[in-house]
Design a protein around this motif. Structure first.
Motif, mmCIF file in Angstrom:
data_model
loop_
_atom_site.group_PDB
_atom_site.id
_atom_site.type_symbol
_atom_site.label_atom_id
_atom_site.label_comp_id
_atom_site.label_asym_id
_atom_site.label_seq_id
_atom_site.Cartn_x
_atom_site.Cartn_y
_atom_site.Cartn_z
ATOM 1 N N LEU A 150 0.872 -1.168 0.000
ATOM 2 C CA LEU A 150 0.000 0.000 0.000
ATOM 3 C C LEU A 150 0.911 1.221 0.000
ATOM 4 O O LEU A 150 1.624 1.486 0.969
ATOM 5 N N ALA A 151 0.930 1.926 -1.114
ATOM 6 C CA ALA A 151 1.847 3.052 -1.284
ATOM 7 C C ALA A 151 1.096 4.205 -1.933
ATOM 8 O O ALA A 151 -0.103 4.115 -2.216
ATOM 9 N N ARG A 152 1.820 5.301 -2.185
ATOM 10 C CA ARG A 152 1.167 6.460 -2.790
ATOM 11 C C ARG A 152 2.197 7.305 -3.527
ATOM 12 O O ARG A 152 3.409 7.121 -3.378
ATOM 13 N N GLY A 153 1.695 8.239 -4.332
ATOM 14 C CA GLY A 153 2.545 9.235 -4.980
ATOM 15 C C GLY A 153 3.600 8.657 -5.896
ATOM 16 O O GLY A 153 3.396 7.655 -6.585
ATOM 17 N N ASN A 187 6.312 7.146 -5.198
ATOM 18 C CA ASN A 187 6.779 5.818 -4.822
ATOM 19 C C ASN A 187 5.885 4.749 -5.448
ATOM 20 O O ASN A 187 6.365 3.748 -5.984
ATOM 21 N N LEU A 188 4.583 4.954 -5.387
ATOM 22 C CA LEU A 188 3.646 4.015 -6.004
ATOM 23 C C LEU A 188 3.881 3.940 -7.513
ATOM 24 O O LEU A 188 3.932 2.841 -8.089
ATOM 25 N N SER A 230 -0.689 -0.653 -4.733
ATOM 26 C CA SER A 230 -1.886 0.153 -4.942
ATOM 27 C C SER A 230 -1.981 1.188 -3.839
ATOM 28 O O SER A 230 -1.390 1.033 -2.762
ATOM 29 N N ASP A 231 -2.744 2.236 -4.086
ATOM 30 C CA ASP A 231 -3.062 3.206 -3.038
ATOM 31 C C ASP A 231 -4.464 2.979 -2.492
ATOM 32 O O ASP A 231 -4.960 3.767 -1.691
ATOM 33 N N ASP A 232 -5.100 1.888 -2.915
ATOM 34 C CA ASP A 232 -6.475 1.568 -2.526
ATOM 35 C C ASP A 232 -6.471 0.326 -1.634
ATOM 36 O O ASP A 232 -6.192 -0.782 -2.118
ATOM 37 N N GLN A 239 2.331 9.161 10.495
ATOM 38 C CA GLN A 239 1.376 8.684 9.492
ATOM 39 C C GLN A 239 0.466 7.596 10.040
ATOM 40 O O GLN A 239 -0.378 7.061 9.310
ATOM 41 N N ALA A 296 -6.982 3.155 7.240
ATOM 42 C CA ALA A 296 -6.970 2.427 5.965
ATOM 43 C C ALA A 296 -7.000 0.911 6.145
ATOM 44 O O ALA A 296 -7.142 0.181 5.153
#
Length: 317
Positions: free
Chosen positions: A36-39, A41-42, A67-69, A87, A94
């Motif tokens: 589970l990542a974001r931005g 990095n994802l 995914s960020d979902d 964080q 989540a």
């Protein structure tokens, strides 16, 4: 819920240095790992996978599931909660789609308060308090630099017992060339680490980025480090944590064996003007000392210096 027959499915929440290293090791060993990542990095994980550089034992995972979902990650057997404490509230929010009746969430934050915070959100029975031993840095999207020998991860049930699920995850880590540490008392292990990293990281930040080698070599800063360790030792014993009598000597020895160029994530984040774990490290040292009825003048002074710096940076930023 599992990928390969008999193998656990594992969600890694936070694909930074810690999550990238341990998740990468598990994925490279063929386990069902979902990040589970974001931005940026994802985007990098999806485009080119994950690379961990060590100099002598580099490895890459060209294709990773990321995914960020949380709904797309889905329900898993284990969640490795690898985000920083700043964080943590968002990460707890989540967790829902990833956590089923039998899911275990391993808390891997620096500090000693994260297990209770996660338990308040999902229930104590789903939490495995844990700790990691690794020197790693996220040097770019999807790029982790690892220093030293193999990283280690230790965790148990809340009462420090070893259940079937603890054994199952330890075996998966062993398959992935990760040292599965086996603490007899997880709370002693968490506080022992806290006793070392908080004084070193806090003083490193307050001195403008001094390395552990610099801090331990100067007579004055060395005295401050040891005084800070002693404050945390006395707080822990005041709260009923069963630290051994030689815990201070052990922490000092560990400090002296570290590579002299080591710095902490706390000081790197504060000096770069990024959100930091000041409240979970130094702030907690002050709060918990007060709860235990102990004095913590070293941490009180350093906390005020750094909190003022953080506040001023926020105003000017």
């Amino acid at each position: 819920m599992t990928g390969e027959p008999g193998g656990p499915s594992i969600a890694v929440v936070g694909a930074g240095a810690v999550g990238g290293y341990f998740g990468g090791r598990l994925a490279a060993a063929g386990h069902d790992v979902r990040f589970l990542a974001r931005g940026e990095n994802l985007a990098a994980l999806r485009r080119k996978g994950l690379r961990v550089a060590n100099g002598s034992s580099d490895f890459s995972v060209p294709e990773v599931r990321a995914s960020d979902d949380p709904g797309e990650i889905g329900e898993v057997d284990f969640v490795l909660l690898c985000v920083k404490t700043s964080q943590l509230p968002a990460a707890i929010d989540a967790l829902g789609p990833m956590v089923g009746d039998d899911t275990a969430v391993v808390t891997l934050q620096n500090g000693v308060e994260a297990p209770e915070q996660v338990a308040a959100g999902i229930g104590r029975g789903r939490v495995l308090p844990g700790t990691v031993r690794v020197v790693a840095t996220l040097v770019g999207p999807g790029e982790v630099e690892h220093l030293g020998g193999p990283g280690g991860m230790g965790f148990t049930e809340w009462d420090s017992s070893v259940s079937a699920r603890v054994t199952r995850l330890r075996e998966a880590l062993g398959d992935a060339s990760v040292t599965a540490m086996e603490p007899a008392d997880i709370w002693t292990a968490l506080w022992s680490k806290f006793m070392l990293v908080v004084p070193v990281g806090t003083l490193g930040a307050a001195t403008g980025g001094a390395t552990i080698g610099e801090l331990r070599s100067r007579a004055g800063t060395r005295r401050m480090l040891i005084a800070g360790m002693r404050e945390i030792y006395e707080t822990a014993t005041g709260l009923g944590i069963a630290l051994p009598q030689d815990a201070l000597e052990t922490a000092t020895g560990l400090m002296d064996r570290q590579h002299p160029d080591v710095t902490s994530s706390l000081q790197r984040d504060i000096l770069a003007g990024r959100p930091s774990e000041l409240e979970a490290w130094t702030g907690a040292a002050v709060r918990l000392a007060e709860r235990a009825g102990r004095a913590a003048p070293v941490h009180e002074m350093l906390y005020e210096l750094l909190a003022t710096r953080v506040a001023r940076t926020a105003k000017t930023g």
